[in-house]
Design a protein around this motif. Structure first.
Motif, mmCIF file in Angstrom:
data_model
loop_
_atom_site.group_PDB
_atom_site.id
_atom_site.type_symbol
_atom_site.label_atom_id
_atom_site.label_comp_id
_atom_site.label_asym_id
_atom_site.label_seq_id
_atom_site.Cartn_x
_atom_site.Cartn_y
_atom_site.Cartn_z
ATOM 1 N N THR A 44 2.567 1.911 -1.729
ATOM 2 C CA THR A 44 3.958 2.134 -0.925
ATOM 3 C C THR A 44 3.503 2.350 0.555
ATOM 4 O O THR A 44 3.260 3.148 0.666
ATOM 5 N N LEU A 45 4.178 1.273 1.307
ATOM 6 C CA LEU A 45 4.068 1.418 2.682
ATOM 7 C C LEU A 45 5.024 2.512 3.187
ATOM 8 O O LEU A 45 5.837 2.743 2.522
ATOM 9 N N LYS A 46 4.671 2.886 4.545
ATOM 10 C CA LYS A 46 5.697 3.881 4.866
ATOM 11 C C LYS A 46 7.225 3.603 4.918
ATOM 12 O O LYS A 46 8.111 4.312 4.784
ATOM 13 N N ASN A 47 7.602 2.260 5.095
ATOM 14 C CA ASN A 47 8.824 1.688 5.018
ATOM 15 C C ASN A 47 9.384 1.601 3.578
ATOM 16 O O ASN A 47 10.633 0.902 3.415
ATOM 17 N N GLY A 48 8.532 1.820 2.576
ATOM 18 C CA GLY A 48 9.127 2.010 1.170
ATOM 19 C C GLY A 48 8.506 0.611 0.571
ATOM 20 O O GLY A 48 9.069 0.541 -0.657
ATOM 21 N N GLU A 49 8.151 -0.501 1.155
ATOM 22 C CA GLU A 49 7.878 -1.595 0.573
ATOM 23 C C GLU A 49 6.692 -1.593 -0.295
ATOM 24 O O GLU A 49 5.478 -0.849 0.101
ATOM 25 N N VAL A 50 6.615 -1.892 -1.501
ATOM 26 C CA VAL A 50 5.409 -1.830 -2.334
ATOM 27 C C VAL A 50 4.603 -3.148 -2.198
ATOM 28 O O VAL A 50 5.194 -4.378 -2.370
ATOM 29 N N VAL A 51 3.384 -2.797 -1.972
ATOM 30 C CA VAL A 51 2.366 -4.252 -1.688
ATOM 31 C C VAL A 51 1.409 -4.091 -2.683
ATOM 32 O O VAL A 51 1.063 -2.849 -3.102
ATOM 33 N N GLY A 52 0.572 -5.065 -2.927
ATOM 34 C CA GLY A 52 -0.884 -5.306 -3.316
ATOM 35 C C GLY A 52 -2.073 -4.469 -2.400
ATOM 36 O O GLY A 52 -1.914 -4.850 -1.325
ATOM 37 N N ALA A 53 -2.894 -3.572 -2.976
ATOM 38 C CA ALA A 53 -3.827 -3.126 -1.934
ATOM 39 C C ALA A 53 -4.682 -4.329 -1.947
ATOM 40 O O ALA A 53 -4.942 -3.995 -0.552
#
Length: 116
Positions: A44-53
């Motif tokens: 989870t990035l700082k902006n709340g977006e969940v991304v694949g590592a």
């Protein structure tokens, strides 16, 4: 707060190997959360977006070395001061006023990046 590299950067590369989070990249290089960290799966990035590592992202800068704010901990939990700033010969590694964070948040990020 995260550290940024200003336009005064001479692209010497002294900062890159000093970063314990592998948050510093050469100009124009794509980056991922997984590079140089223990992260797998999702993040989870700082902006709340969940991304694949392993997801690759566009470079933050095409002109000078750059620091990925989602990976920068200001060396909190590793060193007394940001190592990029300590080794920079032109003092272009400075606090980023757009990414002000508490020590608690920086330590949390460190723990999330270094799972092993």
């Amino acid at each position: 707060m995260a550290i940024i590299i200003t336009e005064e950067c001479i692209n010497c590369g002294a900062c890159e190997p000093e970063c314990p989070n592998n948050a510093i990249y050469e100009a124009g290089v794509e980056w991922s959360i997984a590079q140089g960290t223990g992260v797998t799966g999702s993040f989870t990035l700082k902006n709340g977006e969940v991304v694949g590592a392993e997801d690759m992202f566009k470079p933050v800068s095409d002109e000078v070395y750059f620091i990925v704010p989602d990976k920068c901990t200001e060396c909190t939990g590793f060193h007394e001061e940001p190592q990029c700033a300590a080794v920079c010969p032109v003092d272009c590694c400075v606090p980023d006023p757009d990414h002000v964070e508490s020590e608690e948040l920086l330590l949390d990020r460190k723990e999330r990046l270094h799972l092993d």
